[in-house]
Design an enzyme around this catalytic site. Structure first.
Site, short mmCIF file in Angstrom:
data_model
loop_
_atom_site.label_atom_id
_atom_site.label_comp_id
_atom_site.label_asym_id
_atom_site.label_seq_id
_atom_site.Cartn_x
_atom_site.Cartn_y
_atom_site.Cartn_z
N GLU A 177 -2.91 -4.95 -2.94
CA GLU A 177 -3.38 -5.91 -3.96
C GLU A 177 -3.44 -5.24 -5.32
O GLU A 177 -3.07 -5.82 -6.34
CB GLU A 177 -4.77 -6.43 -3.60
CG GLU A 177 -4.88 -7.15 -2.27
CD GLU A 177 -5.22 -6.21 -1.12
OE1 GLU A 177 -4.64 -5.10 -1.04
OE2 GLU A 177 -6.07 -6.58 -0.31
N GLU A 235 0.35 5.25 0.60
CA GLU A 235 -0.61 6.28 1.03
C GLU A 235 -0.18 7.67 0.57
O GLU A 235 0.93 7.87 0.06
CB GLU A 235 -0.77 6.20 2.55
CG GLU A 235 -1.31 4.83 2.97
CD GLU A 235 -1.57 4.72 4.46
OE1 GLU A 235 -1.08 5.57 5.25
OE2 GLU A 235 -2.29 3.77 4.84
N CYS A 251 -4.01 0.44 -2.53
CA CYS A 251 -3.88 -0.79 -1.75
C CYS A 251 -2.80 -1.70 -2.34
O CYS A 251 -2.47 -1.62 -3.53
CB CYS A 251 -5.20 -1.55 -1.73
SG CYS A 251 -6.49 -0.75 -0.77
N CYS A 261 -10.64 -3.82 -3.69
CA CYS A 261 -9.63 -4.76 -4.19
C CYS A 261 -10.27 -6.07 -4.65
O CYS A 261 -9.80 -6.69 -5.60
CB CYS A 261 -8.57 -5.02 -3.13
SG CYS A 261 -7.42 -3.64 -2.98
N CYS A 286 -9.95 -5.49 0.83
CA CYS A 286 -11.08 -4.57 0.93
C CYS A 286 -12.03 -4.80 -0.26
O CYS A 286 -11.68 -5.48 -1.23
CB CYS A 286 -10.61 -3.12 0.98
SG CYS A 286 -10.05 -2.48 -0.61
N ASN A 339 0.84 -1.19 0.00
CA ASN A 339 0.00 0.00 0.00
C ASN A 339 0.88 1.25 0.00
O ASN A 339 1.96 1.29 0.61
CB ASN A 339 -1.01 0.00 1.15
CG ASN A 339 -0.41 -0.18 2.53
OD1 ASN A 339 0.67 -0.74 2.68
ND2 ASN A 339 -1.12 0.28 3.54
N1 THU Z 1 -5.24 -1.64 2.55
C1 THU Z 1 -4.68 -2.44 1.59
O1 THU Z 1 -3.56 -2.18 1.13
N2 THU Z 1 -5.38 -3.49 1.16
C2 THU Z 1 -6.61 -3.85 1.64
O2 THU Z 1 -7.26 -4.73 1.09
C3 THU Z 1 -7.12 -3.21 2.85
C4 THU Z 1 -6.56 -1.86 3.10
C5 THU Z 1 -4.50 -0.46 3.00
C6 THU Z 1 -5.12 0.84 2.54
C7 THU Z 1 -4.59 1.80 3.59
O3 THU Z 1 -3.31 2.25 3.16
C8 THU Z 1 -4.43 0.94 4.83
O4 THU Z 1 -4.47 -0.41 4.39
C9 THU Z 1 -5.50 1.17 5.88
O5 THU Z 1 -6.75 1.06 5.34
#
Ligand code: THU
Length: 150
Positions: free
Chosen positions: A69, A58, A67, A104, A101, A56
């Site tokens: 994935e 940000e 994310c 994803c 999530c 991920n």
């Molecule tokens: N996140 C992912 O990378 N993948 C997911 O499927 C769930 C959430 C990340 C997004 C964000 O940077 C952090 O987790 C908190 O939500």
């Protein structure tokens, strides 16, 4: 990127599942998550046996965060790869599973609806078909119906 062949299906060699989780954990070290402090790593296995990782990333403009994935899928597609067997996903090192999530799940469905999702369980990898995580998905055929003449 490494190589490890495994055909599609509903089962996965447990050794390979553990290996994918290890690669997801290794990738997680590169996550950029200063806002959530929730690093995520993913390892995507293609049908032709290649492994693509993602983390991920940000942003101060929170909605622009991506994310792990999705990063793995983008990396694989950019390398010309289509068709995927499985993806392993790990969140922070707290012993809890990190399920993909909703967004994803949709991205993974487009990449390959038959893929398996591997998360960390208390006694080893937990393997779940993506179709079970996103039943009745909106997909390509739903868009294509617009081009069908009445
Ligand atoms: N996140 C992912 O990378 N993948 C997911 O499927 C769930 C959430 C990340 C997004 C964000 O940077 C952090 O987790 C908190 O939500």
């Amino acid at each position: 990127m490494t190589t490890d062949r495994q055909g599609p299906g509903d089962s996965l060699d447990p050794h390979l599942a553990r290996r994918l989780l290890e690669q997801a954990r290794a990738a997680r070290a590169h996550a950029y998550a200063p806002y959530s402090d929730f690093p995520v790593g993913a390892a995507l296995l293609s049908r032709d046996g290649r492994i693509f990782t993602g983390v991920n990333v940000e942003n101060a403009s929170y909605g622009l965060s991506t994310c792990a994935e999705r990063a793995a899928v983008v990396s694989a597609v950019a390398a010309g790869t289509r068709g995927f067997t499985a993806i392993a996903v790990v969140g922070p090192e707290d012993g809890r599973a990190c399920p993909p999530c909703g967004a994803c799940r949709q991205i993974l469905h487009e990449a390959d609806p038959e893929m398996l999702v591997i998360t960390e369980g208390t006694s080893g990898p937990v393997i779940t078909p993506l179709r079970a995580l996103l039943p009745s998905a909106f997909e390509r055929s739903d868009v294509r119906r617009r081009s069908v003449q009445p």
